[in-house]
Design a protein around this motif. Structure first.
Motif, short mmCIF file in Angstrom:
data_model
loop_
_atom_site.label_atom_id
_atom_site.label_comp_id
_atom_site.label_asym_id
_atom_site.label_seq_id
_atom_site.Cartn_x
_atom_site.Cartn_y
_atom_site.Cartn_z
N UNK A 43 -32.78 -25.03 -107.83
CA UNK A 43 -31.32 -24.93 -107.80
C UNK A 43 -30.91 -23.54 -108.27
N UNK A 44 -30.12 -22.86 -107.47
CA UNK A 44 -29.64 -21.52 -107.80
C UNK A 44 -28.13 -21.45 -107.65
N UNK A 45 -27.49 -20.72 -108.54
CA UNK A 45 -26.06 -20.52 -108.47
C UNK A 45 -25.75 -19.37 -107.51
N UNK B 276 -17.31 -15.36 -102.93
CA UNK B 276 -16.80 -14.02 -102.63
C UNK B 276 -15.30 -14.08 -102.39
N UNK B 277 -14.62 -13.02 -102.71
CA UNK B 277 -13.18 -12.87 -102.47
C UNK B 277 -12.39 -14.05 -103.02
N UNK B 278 -12.63 -14.38 -104.27
CA UNK B 278 -11.85 -15.42 -104.92
C UNK B 278 -12.31 -16.84 -104.65
N UNK B 279 -13.30 -17.01 -103.79
CA UNK B 279 -13.81 -18.36 -103.53
C UNK B 279 -14.72 -18.78 -104.66
N UNK B 280 -14.76 -20.05 -104.94
CA UNK B 280 -15.61 -20.56 -106.01
C UNK B 280 -17.07 -20.50 -105.60
N UNK B 281 -17.93 -20.30 -106.57
CA UNK B 281 -19.36 -20.33 -106.31
C UNK B 281 -19.84 -21.77 -106.17
N UNK B 282 -21.12 -21.89 -105.84
CA UNK B 282 -21.71 -23.23 -105.69
C UNK B 282 -23.21 -23.14 -105.90
N UNK B 283 -23.81 -24.29 -106.07
CA UNK B 283 -25.26 -24.34 -106.19
C UNK B 283 -25.88 -24.41 -104.80
N UNK B 284 -26.98 -23.71 -104.63
CA UNK B 284 -27.75 -23.76 -103.39
C UNK B 284 -29.14 -24.27 -103.76
#
Length: 137
Positions: A41-43, A47-55
């Motif tokens: 699992x990686x964070x 980009x450009x104000x969008x929330x991150x997520x786990x991949x």
């Protein structure tokens, strides 16, 4: 000058991503059955104000000359499931280097599509620059 640099970079990235899967296919010739033993699992930052997520990247385990090899697959998302067996081919000189024939499931298509997009865009930018960007005397 900026368009030249962008065109050049796009062309190089496109060619590299087109060649990448085929290079591995040529180098990796020894067959092995690998088991999907889990997911790394990686964070991923947004980009450009969008929330991150786990991949989640699948982790494969296979034996080479009695030695257990574990490798993290470099493409996400994929359709692999924990406990599933996957036929792959590895490089006998570097057993951690592998290739999965099923390109749809393995994600090799990501590299090919990216290359097919970037290469023409880069070549088009360079062509445009040389035909219209450089002032002719």
């Amino acid at each position: 000058m900026c368009i030249f640099f962008i065109g050049f970079i796009f062309t190089i990235v496109g060619i590299f991503t087109l060649i990448y899967p085929f290079y591995h296919k040529i180098k990796c010739t020894e067959p092995a059955m690998a088991k999907v033993i889990g997911f790394e699992k990686r964070w991923s930052r947004g980009s450009k104000g969008r929330m991150g997520r786990y991949i989640y990247y699948p982790v494969f385990s296979y034996k080479v000359n009695g030695e257990e090899i574990e490798v993290e697959h470099n493409v996400s998302p994929t359709d692999f499931q924990v406990g599933e067996y996957v036929e792959l081919k590895y490089n006998s000189k570097n057993p951690c280097q592998y290739y999965i024939e099923d390109s749809k499931k393995a994600g090799n298509w990501v590299f090919i599509v990216t290359g097919m997009l970037f290469t023409p865009m880069g070549i088009l930018a360079l062509w445009f620059l040389f035909n219209y960007g450089i002032k002719k005397s």
